[in-house]
Design a protein around this motif. Structure first.
Motif, PDB file in Angstrom:
ATOM      1  N   PRO A  41       0.795  -1.224   0.000  1.00  0.00           N
ATOM      2  CA  PRO A  41       0.000   0.000   0.000  1.00  0.00           C
ATOM      3  C   PRO A  41       0.830   1.278   0.000  1.00  0.00           C
ATOM      4  CG  PRO A  41      -0.927  -1.581   1.538  1.00  0.00           C
ATOM      5  CD  PRO A  41       0.384  -2.153   1.068  1.00  0.00           C
ATOM      6  N   ASP A  42       1.980   1.280   0.689  1.00  0.00           N
ATOM      7  CA  ASP A  42       2.769   2.504   0.780  1.00  0.00           C
ATOM      8  C   ASP A  42       3.766   2.664  -0.363  1.00  0.00           C
ATOM      9  OD1 ASP A  42       2.169   4.149   3.204  1.00  0.00           O
ATOM     10  OD2 ASP A  42       2.377   2.197   4.175  1.00  0.00           O
ATOM     11  N   ASP A  45      -9.019  -0.235   2.444  1.00  0.00           N
ATOM     12  CA  ASP A  45      -8.736   0.603   3.610  1.00  0.00           C
ATOM     13  C   ASP A  45      -7.232   0.799   3.792  1.00  0.00           C
ATOM     14  OD1 ASP A  45      -9.896   2.032   5.929  1.00  0.00           O
ATOM     15  OD2 ASP A  45      -8.694   0.606   7.070  1.00  0.00           O
ATOM     16  N   HIS A  46      -6.438  -0.244   3.503  1.00  0.00           N
ATOM     17  CA  HIS A  46      -4.984  -0.095   3.579  1.00  0.00           C
ATOM     18  C   HIS A  46      -4.497   0.951   2.577  1.00  0.00           C
ATOM     19  CE1 HIS A  46      -4.218  -4.342   5.458  1.00  0.00           C
ATOM     20  NE2 HIS A  46      -4.631  -3.439   6.340  1.00  0.00           N
ATOM     21  N   TYR A  47      -5.027   0.886   1.372  1.00  0.00           N
ATOM     22  CA  TYR A  47      -4.599   1.845   0.349  1.00  0.00           C
ATOM     23  C   TYR A  47      -5.041   3.264   0.716  1.00  0.00           C
ATOM     24  CZ  TYR A  47      -4.426   4.642  -3.803  1.00  0.00           C
ATOM     25  OH  TYR A  47      -4.192   5.674  -4.668  1.00  0.00           O
ATOM     26  N   GLY A  63      -5.669   4.428   3.602  1.00  0.00           N
ATOM     27  CA  GLY A  63      -4.863   4.884   4.741  1.00  0.00           C
ATOM     28  C   GLY A  63      -3.521   5.418   4.294  1.00  0.00           C
ATOM     29  N   ALA A  64      -2.913   4.763   3.300  1.00  0.00           N
ATOM     30  CA  ALA A  64      -1.637   5.248   2.764  1.00  0.00           C
ATOM     31  C   ALA A  64      -1.816   6.604   2.094  1.00  0.00           C
ATOM     32  CB  ALA A  64      -1.074   4.235   1.761  1.00  0.00           C
ATOM     33  N   ILE A  87     -10.614  -4.554   3.406  1.00  0.00           N
ATOM     34  CA  ILE A  87      -9.308  -4.479   4.085  1.00  0.00           C
ATOM     35  C   ILE A  87      -8.255  -3.938   3.134  1.00  0.00           C
ATOM     36  CG2 ILE A  87      -7.468  -5.854   5.129  1.00  0.00           C
ATOM     37  CD1 ILE A  87      -9.687  -7.721   6.205  1.00  0.00           C
ATOM     38  N   ASP A  88      -8.243  -4.469   1.893  1.00  0.00           N
ATOM     39  CA  ASP A  88      -7.286  -3.987   0.889  1.00  0.00           C
ATOM     40  C   ASP A  88      -7.484  -2.497   0.606  1.00  0.00           C
ATOM     41  OD1 ASP A  88      -6.047  -6.385   0.598  1.00  0.00           O
ATOM     42  OD2 ASP A  88      -7.033  -6.933  -1.286  1.00  0.00           O
TER      43      ASP A  88
END
Length: 376
Positions: free
Chosen positions: A62-63, A124-126, A128-129, A121-122
Motif C-alpha cells: 500500500p505505501d 482501507d490499507h490503500y 490509509g496510505a 481491508i485492501d
C-alpha cells in the motif's frame, strides 16, 4: 491488491454521482473545506482515484508507488489556509463515503460478502496510505510557507477579507498596505495553486498584494488590472475596514459571471449577482409567469429564447431578428404566441399602475430562469 479492488475503483471513478457523494461528505463535515470551490474538491478526488487505479495496476504494498496527487492535495490545502484539523475532518468523511460507495458497488456486481470483507481491508490499507501522504504533503508545504513573505501576505488577506480580524499596522505594512488606504478587491476564478502562482506573477505588474483566499486567488491593489486571460471580478476602491463585505459581493459576482473571461467590474455584474442570490424566488417567478410552457417543447424554447433576446435588445424587432438570424416576422410570431400562452408582459402595453422597469425585470428574470432550469 486484488483485481476486484481495481475493478470497483474504476467503477467508482467513472460514476459522477459517487464522486459527488464523496465531495459532499468532505464538505459537509469540514466547514473549511466547504469554503473552497466544489470544483477544487472534485479535481483532487478525481486525481486520487486515477492515481489509485494506476497504483493497483502496478501492484505492490500500500505505501509503495506514486502518491503525488495525495502529496499535492495536502500541499494545496496548506497553501489555501485550511487547518490540519479541517483537512482531516474532510479526508476522514470522504474516506468513509468512498468505502461505503465501493461496498455498494461491489454488492451490485454480485460479489460475495466474504470477498467484500477482504476487499474492504485492501481498500482501507490503500486509502490509509493516501491519507498519510496527504498529511505529509501538508506538513512539508506548511514548513515551506512559514518561511515566506508570500504566506504572511495571504494570512493578512484572509483576515481582512474573511475573518474580519483587522491586522495591526506592522502586519499591514509588511504586506504593503496602509490602514487609511482604499483598495480595489480582486477575486479570480482560479483555484489550482500552480495556476494561481502564474496568474499572481502577471497581476504583480499592476501592483498590489495577492494570495489564496478560500481556495481562490484574491488580492488588493491601488491600480485595478486592465486585462486578464482568466476571469477576474474587480470592485471599486474601498477602505480596508469595509473590504470584508466587498469581498463577499465579489465572490457572489464571480458565480454570477458564469463562463465569462477577462476583467469584470463588480458594478457591471450587480444585477446578475442580486438576482442569483434568490434562486428559489427565481423558480417561483418562472412557474408563475411561464408555468403553461413545456420544457420538452422545442418551440416553447424558441419562444422563450426569442423573448429574452428581444428584451436584451431593448425591445427592437430588427435587432432581435439580426441577433437570432431569423426574419422579423418570425420574431413577432413567437412573441405573440408567448403572450397568448403565458402571463408574461413584454412591456409593449405598459400598465400605468406598475413600474415598467420592474415589470421588464420580472419578465427577463423569469425567462432566464426558465431556460437555465430547462437546461439543467
Amino acid at each position: 491488491m486484488s483485481a476486484m479492488v481495481r475493478q470497483v475503483l474504476e467503477a467508482v471513478a467513472a460514476d459522477d454521482k459517487v464522486v459527488e457523494r464523496v465531495v459532499d461528505a468532505a464538505r459537509s463535515y469540514s466547514p473549511e473545506v466547504a469554503r473552497l470551490p466544489a470544483e477544487e474538491n472534485r479535481r483532487h478526488i478525481a486525481f486520487l482515484l486515477s492515481e489509485g487505479i494506476a497504483h493497483l495496476e502496478r501492484g505492490g504494498a500500500p505505501d509503495d508507488g506514486d502518491f503525488s496527487a495525495a502529496l499535492s492535495l495536502g500541499a494545496d490545502r496548506a497553501a489555501q489556509g485550511v487547518s490540519m484539523a479541517g483537512l482531516l475532518r474532510g479526508v476522514h468523511a470522504g474516506r468513509t463515503e468512498l468505502i461505503r460507495a465501493a461496498v455498494e458497488l461491489a454488492r451490485s456486481l454480485g460479489v460475495a460478502d466474504g470477498t467484500i470483507l477482504d476487499f474492504m481491508i485492501d481498500l482501507d490499507h490503500y486509502v490509509g496510505a493516501v491519507e498519510r501522504h496527504i498529511i505529509s504533503g501538508y506538513h512539508t508545504a506548511e514548513l515551506q510557507l512559514s518561511r515566506t513573505a508570500r504566506d504572511l501576505n495571504a494570512q493578512v488577506l484572509r483576515r481582512l477579507l474573511v475573518s474580519g480580524e483587522f491586522p495591526d499596522a506592522s502586519e499591514l505594512a509588511r504586506a504593503g498596505l496602509r490602514p487609511d488606504g482604499r483598495y480595489h478587491c480582486v477575486v479570480s476564478g482560479v483555484t489550482d495553486p500552480s495556476h494561481a502562482r502564474t496568474l499572481e506573477q502577471r497581476l504583480h505588474s499592476f501592483g498590489g498584494v495577492y494570495g489564496l483566499v478560500e481556495g481562490r486567488l484574491a488580492g488588493l491593489t491601488h491600480v485595478p488590472p486592465s486585462w486578464s486571460d482568466d476571469l477576474l471580478v474587480v470592485s471599486p476602491a474601498t477602505p480596508l475596514k469595509s473590504l470584508r463585505g466587498t469581498y463577499s459581493m465579489c465572490t457572489q459576482a464571480l458565480a454570477a459571471a458564469g463562463a465569462s473571461l477577462g476583467v469584470q467590474q463588480l458594478t457591471d455584474l450587480a444585477g446578475e449577482t442580486a438576482l442569483a442570490a434568490f434562486p428559489g424566488l427565481a423558480g417561483t417567478l418562472a412557474d408563475s409567469l411561464l408555468g403553461q410552457l413545456d420544457p420538452k417543447s422545442t418551440f416553447h424554447h424558441e419562444m422563450v429564447a426569442t423573448a429574452l433576446c428581444y428584451l436584451d435588445n431593448g425591445g427592437r424587432l430588427s435587432a432581435t431578428a439580426a441577433a437570432l438570424h431569423i426574419h422579423a416576422n418570425t420574431v413577432r410570431y413567437r412573441l405573440d404566441r408567448l403572450v397568448e400562452l403565458t402571463s408574461v408582459d413584454l412591456g409593449e402595453n405598459p400598465d400605468a399602475r406598475r413600474s415598467h422597469v420592474l415589470t421588464t425585470l420580472h419578465t427577463w428574470w423569469a425567462l432566464r430562469s426558465w431556460i437555465d432550469r430547462s437546461a439543467r
